[in-house]
Motif scaffolding. Structure first.
Motif, PDB file in Angstrom:
ATOM      1  N   ASN A 110      -1.885  -2.937  -1.569  1.00 21.15           N
ATOM      2  CA  ASN A 110      -2.459  -2.909  -3.103  1.00 21.15           C
ATOM      3  C   ASN A 110      -1.347  -1.744  -3.667  1.00 21.15           C
ATOM      4  O   ASN A 110      -0.449  -1.228  -2.885  1.00 21.15           O
ATOM      5  N   ASP A 111      -1.878  -1.098  -4.771  1.00 22.77           N
ATOM      6  CA  ASP A 111      -1.069  -0.285  -5.405  1.00 22.77           C
ATOM      7  C   ASP A 111      -1.117   1.214  -4.705  1.00 22.77           C
ATOM      8  O   ASP A 111      -0.255   2.144  -4.835  1.00 22.77           O
ATOM      9  N   ARG A 112      -2.244   1.611  -3.910  1.00 19.57           N
ATOM     10  CA  ARG A 112      -2.385   2.724  -3.353  1.00 19.57           C
ATOM     11  C   ARG A 112      -1.583   2.744  -1.800  1.00 19.57           C
ATOM     12  O   ARG A 112      -1.348   3.713  -1.422  1.00 19.57           O
ATOM     13  N   THR A 113      -1.200   1.702  -1.333  1.00 17.06           N
ATOM     14  CA  THR A 113      -0.875   1.588   0.004  1.00 17.06           C
ATOM     15  C   THR A 113       0.738   2.007   0.047  1.00 17.06           C
ATOM     16  O   THR A 113       1.419   1.805  -1.029  1.00 17.06           O
TER      17      THR A 113
END
Length: 102
Positions: free
Chosen positions: A2-5
């Protein structure tokens, strides 16, 4: 992913793996990879087991045994251990599967 990984590179038995994790989990992932590398080297250097897959399975069995002994000593451990172990296992399985495709 996802965007945070973020992608983190770890080296285990002279082989490089890219693993996705949250930024706040990066340090724990690196510590885990270092510990796994140590355990796998011990198994490989003992000379009884040949092949990366077999070494990995033996290391996983040894670590699972270690975890279960600790949980038993702690009266079952806390409930967060099992989901964390499951997440780590899924990451390792995904990384190994990807490595077999390369």
């Amino acid at each position: 992913m996802n965007d945070r990984t973020v992608r983190v590179s770890v080296r285990i038995l002279e082989k490089e793996y890219q693993v996705a994790c949250l930024p706040e989990e990066r340090s724990e992932l690196l510590d885990s990879a270092e510990y796994l590398n140590l355990k796998m080297r011990e198994i490989r250097d003992a000379g009884n087991i040949i092949g990366l897959d077999r070494i990995a399975v033996m290391a996983a069995l040894n670590l699972a045994n270690e975890l279960l002994r600790i949980r038993k000593q702690d009266g079952g451990g806390n409930g967060e251990v099992t989901p964390r172990v499951r997440q780590m296992r899924e990451r390792v399985e995904a990384t190994l599967a990807k490595g077999q495709l390369d």
